[in-house]
Design a protein around this motif. Structure first.
Motif, mmCIF file in Angstrom:
data_model
loop_
_atom_site.group_PDB
_atom_site.id
_atom_site.type_symbol
_atom_site.label_atom_id
_atom_site.label_comp_id
_atom_site.label_asym_id
_atom_site.label_seq_id
_atom_site.Cartn_x
_atom_site.Cartn_y
_atom_site.Cartn_z
ATOM 1 N N UNK A 126 -6.869 -2.855 -10.623
ATOM 2 C CA UNK A 126 -6.501 -1.454 -10.830
ATOM 3 C C UNK A 126 -6.835 -0.662 -9.567
ATOM 4 N N UNK A 127 -6.318 0.532 -9.476
ATOM 5 C CA UNK A 127 -6.643 1.433 -8.378
ATOM 6 C C UNK A 127 -6.397 0.828 -7.012
ATOM 7 N N UNK A 128 -7.343 1.092 -6.094
ATOM 8 C CA UNK A 128 -7.196 0.598 -4.726
ATOM 9 C C UNK A 128 -7.202 -0.922 -4.646
ATOM 10 N N UNK A 129 -7.897 -1.585 -5.584
ATOM 11 C CA UNK A 129 -7.883 -3.055 -5.581
ATOM 12 C C UNK A 129 -6.456 -3.566 -5.765
ATOM 13 N N UNK A 130 -5.684 -2.903 -6.603
ATOM 14 C CA UNK A 130 -4.292 -3.301 -6.823
ATOM 15 C C UNK A 130 -3.419 -2.921 -5.627
ATOM 16 N N UNK A 131 -3.633 -1.713 -5.111
ATOM 17 C CA UNK A 131 -2.837 -1.226 -3.976
ATOM 18 C C UNK A 131 -3.006 -2.129 -2.758
ATOM 19 N N UNK A 132 -4.236 -2.548 -2.501
ATOM 20 C CA UNK A 132 -4.532 -3.320 -1.289
ATOM 21 C C UNK A 132 -4.744 -4.804 -1.570
ATOM 22 N N UNK A 133 -4.210 -5.309 -2.653
ATOM 23 C CA UNK A 133 -4.441 -6.719 -2.992
ATOM 24 C C UNK A 133 -3.865 -7.672 -1.947
ATOM 25 N N UNK A 134 -2.691 -7.387 -1.422
ATOM 26 C CA UNK A 134 -2.094 -8.283 -0.416
ATOM 27 C C UNK A 134 -2.933 -8.305 0.857
ATOM 28 N N UNK A 135 -3.420 -7.140 1.275
ATOM 29 C CA UNK A 135 -4.251 -7.075 2.469
ATOM 30 C C UNK A 135 -5.587 -7.783 2.251
#
Length: 152
Positions: A126-135
């Motif tokens: 969720x949140x930033x963990x989801x947004x930046x998962x690929x990075x």
């Protein structure tokens, strides 16, 4: 920025105003400490130490349509485990993928004899963990001693 690969563009007439393009390129290559911290936290939470594991990137989500018809061996868990066995036997393995495949993880253990297999693809983000998962995944793979990617 003093990179030979970008140097040939310094005098390119299309890259005007020059300083704006240099700034854009420099910003693309800057270290994002927050993302590095996120990746290190994920590694630590999973008992992984940089330089002491093998990372495998398996692009399962890319394998739809005709890919299976022409490259079925790349999708066969047993064949892939046999192929990577010399590199992962007795080692800790991090599988970076967008599709969790419990059977593949088991084949890495029972066929390739990996000591331990870690995969967080099934963890809800969720949140930033989801947004930046690929990075985060990319940085976790970079920290591995050995990287194994799926061929195109």
């Amino acid at each position: 920025l003093n990179l030979r690969a970008l140097g040939s563009y310094a005098a390119d007439a299309h890259l005007v105003p020059h300083q704006e393009y240099v700034s854009l390129i420099e910003s693309a290559f800057r270290v994002r400490w927050d993302l590095l911290d996120r990746a290190m936290n994920r590694l630590s939470a999973n008992g992984l130490v940089p330089g002491q594991y093998v990372a495998i990137h398996r692009r399962r989500g890319d394998f739809d349509g005709s890919f299976h018809q022409y490259h079925p061996v790349l999708l066969d868990n047993v064949e892939v485990a046999r192929h990577v066995a010399p590199e992962i036997k007795g080692k800790t393995v991090l599988v970076i993928t967008d599709t969790h495949d419990a059977d593949f993880l088991e084949r890495l253990k029972d066929i390739a004899r990996a000591e331990r297999v870690v995969c967080w693809a099934d963890e809800p983000l969720t949140g930033d963990d989801k947004v930046y998962s690929a990075q985060t995944d990319m940085l976790a793979a970079v920290a591995a001693k050995t990287f194994i990617g799926t061929p195109d």
